[in-house]
Design a protein around this motif. Structure first.
Motif, PDB file in Angstrom:
ATOM      1  N   PRO A   1       0.809  -1.222   0.000  1.00 27.73           N
ATOM      2  CA  PRO A   1       0.000   0.000   0.000  1.00 27.73           C
ATOM      3  C   PRO A   1       0.843   1.274   0.000  1.00 27.73           C
ATOM      4  CG  PRO A   1       0.100  -0.886   2.201  1.00 27.73           C
ATOM      5  CD  PRO A   1       0.850  -1.866   1.320  1.00 27.73           C
TER       6      PRO A   1
ATOM      7  N   HIS B   1      -2.091   5.852  -1.742  1.00 28.20           N
ATOM      8  CA  HIS B   1      -3.396   6.437  -2.061  1.00 28.20           C
ATOM      9  C   HIS B   1      -3.389   7.959  -2.055  1.00 28.20           C
ATOM     10  CE1 HIS B   1      -3.605   6.719   2.343  1.00 28.20           C
ATOM     11  NE2 HIS B   1      -4.607   7.561   2.199  1.00 28.20           N
ATOM     12  N   CYS B   2      -2.339   8.559  -1.491  1.00 30.55           N
ATOM     13  CA  CYS B   2      -2.289  10.023  -1.473  1.00 30.55           C
ATOM     14  C   CYS B   2      -1.030  10.535  -2.166  1.00 30.55           C
ATOM     15  CB  CYS B   2      -2.395  10.557  -0.047  1.00 30.55           C
ATOM     16  SG  CYS B   2      -1.183   9.898   1.108  1.00 30.55           S
TER      17      CYS B   2
ATOM     18  N   LYS C   1      -0.807   6.594  -7.298  1.00 32.26           N
ATOM     19  CA  LYS C   1      -2.103   6.586  -7.982  1.00 32.26           C
ATOM     20  C   LYS C   1      -1.982   6.230  -9.459  1.00 32.26           C
ATOM     21  CE  LYS C   1      -3.446  10.708  -6.550  1.00 32.26           C
ATOM     22  NZ  LYS C   1      -4.319  11.891  -6.335  1.00 32.26           N
TER      23      LYS C   1
ATOM     24  N   LEU D   1      -1.528   2.426  -9.585  1.00 34.89           N
ATOM     25  CA  LEU D   1      -2.762   1.722  -9.229  1.00 34.89           C
ATOM     26  C   LEU D   1      -3.794   1.828 -10.345  1.00 34.89           C
ATOM     27  CD1 LEU D   1      -2.995   2.868  -5.509  1.00 34.89           C
ATOM     28  CD2 LEU D   1      -2.619   0.519  -6.297  1.00 34.89           C
TER      29      LEU D   1
ATOM     30  N   LEU E   1      -6.283  -3.080  -2.993  1.00 32.40           N
ATOM     31  CA  LEU E   1      -6.894  -2.126  -2.066  1.00 32.40           C
ATOM     32  C   LEU E   1      -7.297  -2.758  -0.737  1.00 32.40           C
ATOM     33  CD1 LEU E   1      -9.080   0.120  -4.410  1.00 32.40           C
ATOM     34  CD2 LEU E   1      -6.756   0.493  -3.562  1.00 32.40           C
TER      35      LEU E   1
ATOM     36  N   PHE F   1      -5.211  -1.330   1.965  1.00 38.98           N
ATOM     37  CA  PHE F   1      -5.195   0.118   2.130  1.00 38.98           C
ATOM     38  C   PHE F   1      -6.088   0.543   3.294  1.00 38.98           C
ATOM     39  CE2 PHE F   1      -3.231   2.169  -1.710  1.00 38.98           C
ATOM     40  CZ  PHE F   1      -2.680   1.003  -2.219  1.00 38.98           C
TER      41      PHE F   1
ATOM     42  N   PHE G   1      -6.546   3.973   3.814  1.00 37.64           N
ATOM     43  CA  PHE G   1      -7.094   5.262   3.376  1.00 37.64           C
ATOM     44  C   PHE G   1      -7.083   6.299   4.502  1.00 37.64           C
ATOM     45  CE2 PHE G   1      -9.018   2.291   0.321  1.00 37.64           C
ATOM     46  CZ  PHE G   1      -8.631   2.888  -0.862  1.00 37.64           C
TER      47      PHE G   1
ATOM     48  N   THR H   1      -6.888  14.523   1.232  1.00 37.78           N
ATOM     49  CA  THR H   1      -6.703  13.085   1.027  1.00 37.78           C
ATOM     50  C   THR H   1      -8.035  12.406   0.732  1.00 37.78           C
ATOM     51  OG1 THR H   1      -4.899  13.114   2.652  1.00 37.78           O
ATOM     52  CG2 THR H   1      -5.764  10.967   2.017  1.00 37.78           C
TER      53      THR H   1
ATOM     54  N   THR I   1     -10.317   9.549   1.187  1.00 37.30           N
ATOM     55  CA  THR I   1     -10.375   8.557   2.265  1.00 37.30           C
ATOM     56  C   THR I   1     -11.466   7.507   2.080  1.00 37.30           C
ATOM     57  OG1 THR I   1     -11.801  10.051   3.535  1.00 37.30           O
ATOM     58  CG2 THR I   1      -9.425  10.168   3.953  1.00 37.30           C
TER      59      THR I   1
ATOM     60  N   ARG J   1     -13.004   4.524  -0.262  1.00 38.01           N
ATOM     61  CA  ARG J   1     -12.578   3.599  -1.317  1.00 38.01           C
ATOM     62  C   ARG J   1     -13.326   3.844  -2.626  1.00 38.01           C
ATOM     63  NH1 ARG J   1     -11.297  -2.735  -0.666  1.00 38.01           N
ATOM     64  NH2 ARG J   1     -11.482  -3.399  -2.832  1.00 38.01           N
TER      65      ARG J   1
ATOM     66  N   PHE K   1     -12.047   6.819  -4.331  1.00 35.91           N
ATOM     67  CA  PHE K   1     -10.689   6.596  -4.820  1.00 35.91           C
ATOM     68  C   PHE K   1     -10.705   5.824  -6.137  1.00 35.91           C
ATOM     69  CE2 PHE K   1      -6.556   4.305  -4.737  1.00 35.91           C
ATOM     70  CZ  PHE K   1      -5.726   5.418  -4.744  1.00 35.91           C
TER      71      PHE K   1
END
Length: 253
Positions: free
Chosen positions: A109, A136-137, A142, A145, A157, A160, A162, A169, A171, A173, A176
């Motif tokens: 992650p 994720h941030c 990104k 992914l 995921l 993750f 988040f 960010t 947060t 799913r 995202f």
């Protein structure tokens, strides 16, 4: 004698290149016609290629490239050092944009920084080589992914959390995944103060010979370094650097 050897080699390459241009196999007569060789000469070359694994015979009696050729290519690609291939393009990014450039890979992650060029900027701890931060941030995470299949992304995921690092960010799913679809269509990703305040990053994926996204290349800076009006221009530079590095890694669009 030397001239004859060179001619024989050229004929073998002609056969090899013709095989590479066909889909599903090619018959001996057609191969001879396309290469300008007699059927007997083409057959002798194919016989040697079959013995060495550079050609294979299909069930209908036609010929195609052999698996040994792909093994050689795989060995060559495996021997390439991603950092070495990417370094000139990171350096070019840094010179052109006066922003530090980085190379990153997915690590569960997280994204791990494995290369950088930062002569115009102070060496920030945030993006030092070896640093890991949540994928994720980050733009580097990104864009990688976004290249995964739906099944691969679903599995990835699961690890993750988040966690929110700033108010920007993502947060949730579902949000995202929607965001990643936009990244995939665009071909590059941006971290808009999602991991740290007053920090932006633009990144694009690097692909290997199989079409798999294996790393990402990007640049980062403050909001003043990367104002809204400059993002598209910077993204074009980053995408070109990623494309050129991908080509060095054997990727063909």
């Amino acid at each position: 004698m030397e001239g004859q050897n060179v001619q024989a080699l050229e004929r073998a390459f002609d056969v090899l290149e013709t095989l590479s241009e066909t889909h599903g196999g090619i018959g001996l007569s057609t191969l001879a016609q396309k290469t300008g060789l007699s059927k007997s000469t083409a057959h002798r070359i194919l016989k040697t290629m079959l013995e060495r694994g550079y050609a294979e015979k299909t069930l209908d009696g036609s010929y195609k490239l052999g698996s040994h050729l792909f093994e050689l290519m795989s060995n060559h690609i495996d021997s390439l050092e991603l950092q070495v291939e990417a370094q000139p393009y990171m350096a070019a990014l840094e010179r052109a944009l006066h922003l530090p450039a980085y190379l990153g890979v997915l690590d569960g992650p997280y994204v791990s920084i494995i290369g950088k060029e930062a002569t115009h900027k102070a060496d920030e701890d945030f993006t030092r080589v070896g640093k890991r931060y949540p994928a994720h941030c980050s733009s580097m995470g990104k864009c990688l992914l976004a290249c995964l299949s739906a099944e691969e992304l679903e599995e990835a995921l699961c690890d993750f959390g988040f966690e929110a690092h700033t108010a920007n960010t993502i947060t949730r799913r579902r949000d995202f995944v929607t965001h990643l679809r936009q990244v995939r269509r665009r071909g590059w990703a941006m971290d808009h103060e999602e991991s740290e305040l007053n920090h932006r990053c633009v990144a694009a994926p690097i692909f290997d010979f199989s079409g798999k996204a294996i790393a990402s290349i990007g640049v980062s800076g403050s909001n003043d370094d990367l104002p809204d009006g400059r993002i598209d221009e910077v993204a074009q530079y980053v995408v070109r650097a990623a494309q050129r590095t991908s080509k060095c890694m054997g990727y063909v669009e």
